[in-house]
Write an enzyme that holds these catalytic residues in place. Structure first.
Site, PDB file in Angstrom:
ATOM      1  N   GLU A  53       0.771  -1.236   0.000  1.00 21.97           N
ATOM      2  CA  GLU A  53       0.000   0.000   0.000  1.00 21.97           C
ATOM      3  C   GLU A  53       0.806   1.292   0.000  1.00 21.97           C
ATOM      4  OE1 GLU A  53      -3.183   0.121   2.782  1.00 21.97           O
ATOM      5  OE2 GLU A  53      -4.121  -1.692   2.011  1.00 21.97           O
ATOM      6  N   GLU A 113      -5.651  -8.328   0.192  1.00 23.91           N
ATOM      7  CA  GLU A 113      -6.355  -8.045   1.452  1.00 23.91           C
ATOM      8  C   GLU A 113      -7.807  -7.721   1.154  1.00 23.91           C
ATOM      9  OE1 GLU A 113      -4.793  -4.984   4.080  1.00 23.91           O
ATOM     10  OE2 GLU A 113      -2.754  -5.731   3.800  1.00 23.91           O
TER      11      GLU A 113
END
Ligand code: BG6
Length: 486
Positions: A202, A391
């Site tokens: 991320e 995720e």
């Protein structure tokens, strides 16, 4: 109403289908509908769960681990909502065997974890700390012993503090080069057993939150031009890590990003809006994913950034876009509902109403169709034949009831609906190959501390007792049937 529909309706009314007299077209459609309703995923679909080092390991001062930027950041008063730290977290460093058993009990065949860079290189570079690497050797062996495939993330935000102090962390390309060396070292020592590596987790979050608005470590609020440069550096670090894994890993080791893609969804399913959502997905991710996958910053991105655009060279773009083996997408919530427009780039993101439903985190809007549209559009735009949902999951209230159980029907609702949409995508041939549920167990949720719970297992942080929530049974059932459970 089209000829086809009215004929089908007529056939249905007349009971022809039931009498086995449906046309071949109708029979094929009925078969497709039956297949869809069983909600099956392709054979070999990878079911996993995920955690990250700082969020679960604890043991921050043990066996020679160096400090990370999070160790320092959590000590700044007011930064963490409940005043807790990751010092102890889930004590996973010591309890990893127990935790591997929890993964096994779910029937998961894969586990995504991250390596704490300062455990392996206490200063980020220089002398490695063999005891740090040993922990990951033990973890990987334990996973394999239990039939669980280790999926390793190189960077999940715990940058060695020493690199922040010496180079300003990701502000400097020096950190990118050192990251490449660290990636090479990890690849050299672990890819005899680890076959899949995620580079950075991320960029879309840690760059802006850490260097733009100071919500995450290192807590800086830099001007936009610098933030853009840091994002560029993170893409460069990704590319260097891809190259390092190729050069130093066992042949055949697969490597790719794990990015919280800015999730764009057509507000209404029309061909124009779908096209617009595709453009939006490319442009909203132009600063990281798109440049990684295509090797160029889009014209619209450069125009919008203007004087704040990242300075870059052709040679850097080449490194950044080193070919990856898969695309890891962290997808939780719809970011933008998009409609087509004949102005500007061809899309307009709509304002999101305050009343939009969300889970136990304000940002976690419930938009199951995100798990259909984003992989579908991403596969086309970025021409990949292997997407992993690196995720997805939900925070919940997770009250322990008098019988000691946690009936998290809200999380089950979220998962059931998201997985149904993911199955819809795979049934259409969208190349999603696996799914990692965030998270295996409640853990240190960054700025929220220990109060925000995402786990399939509830953790009592005083006693360290892990208790399966109802959603653990739900997920076990999904995995066992290889189906979404609609
Ligand atoms: C993802 C991160 O952004 O979301 C995880 O990769 C994190 O590390 C999860 O735990 C939940 O985010 P948050 O901000 O609610 O703790």
């Amino acid at each position: 109403m089209s000829e086809k529909v009215s004929r089908r309706q007529f056939a249905k009314l007349a009971g022809l289908s039931a009498a086995g007299m449906a046309s071949p077209l109708e029979a094929a459609e009925a078969k497709q509908a039956r297949a869809r309703s069983t909600a099956g995923f392709p054979a070999g679909f990878v079911w996993g769960t995920a955690t990250s080092s700082y969020q679960v390991e604890g043991a921050v001062n043990e066996d020679g681990r160096g400090a990370s930027i999070w160790d320092k950041f959590v000590r700044i008063p007011g930064k963490i909502e409940d005043g807790t730290t990751g010092d102890r977290a889930n004590e996973h460093y010591h309890r990893y065997k127990e935790d591997v058993a929890l993964i096994k009990a779910l029937g998961c065949k894969a586990y995504r974890f991250s390596v704490a860079w300062p455990r392996v290189f206490p200063d980020g570079d220089g002398k490695p700390n063999p005891k740090g690497l040993d922990f990951y050797n033990r973890l990987v062996d334990e996973l394999l012993k239990n039939g669980i495939e280790p999926w390793l993330t190189l960077y999940h935000w715990d940058l060695p503090q020493s690199l922040q102090d010496r180079f300003g962390g990701w502000r400097s390309t020096e950190t990118c080069k050192i990251f490449g060396d660290y990636a090479a070292y990890v690849a050299e020592h672990l890819t005899d057993r680890v076959r899949n590596v995620f580079t950075l987790n991320e960029s879309g979050r840690f760059v802006y939150f850490g260097y733009g608005i100071g919500i995450d470590a290192p807590g800086l609020t830099l001007p936009q031009a610098e933030v853009n440069q840091i994002r560029h550096n993170s893409a460069l670090a990704h590319g260097l890590a891809v190259q390092a894994v190729r050069a130093h890993g066992r042949r055949g080791t697969r490597v790719g990003p794990a990015e919280n893609v800015d999730a764009c969804v057509p507000a209404i399913d029309t061909p124009e809006n779908v096209r617009a959502a595709g453009i939006a997905l490319r442009e909203m991710n132009a600063g990281y994913l798109n440049v990684i996958m295509t090797g160029r910053y889009t014209d619209a991105f450069l125009k919008f950034a203007g004087a704040d655009a990242p300075k870059h060279t052709e040679a850097e773009l080449k490194i950044i876009s080193s070919p990856v083996d898969f695309l890891g997408l962290n997808i939780y919530a719809p970011q933008h509902y998009v409609v087509a427009s004949d102005q500007g780039a061809g899309f307009v993101p709509l304002p999101i109403p305050k009343s939009f439903p969300h889970m136990n985190s304000d940002w976690l809007r419930v938009g199951p169709e995100t798990l259909y549209w984003v992989p579908k559009l991403a596969a086309t735009i970025w021409k990949t034949d292997a997407i992993y949902i690196s995720e997805n999951g939900a925070s919940g209230d997770d009250v322990v009831t008098q019988d000691g159980k946690i009936y998290d029907t809200d999380r089950i609702m979220y998962l059931r609906n998201y997985l149904a949409q993911l199955q819809r995508a795979t049934a259409e041939g969208v190349p999603v190959r696996g799914y990692f549920l965030w998270s295996l167990m409640d853990n240190f949720e960054w700025v929220y501390g220990l109060n925000k719970r995402f786990g399939l297992y509830h953790v009592n942080f005083d006693t360290q007792v892990r208790t399966p929530k109802l959603s653990a049974s739900f997920y076990r059932n999904v995995i066992a049937r290889n189906a979404a459970g609609v």
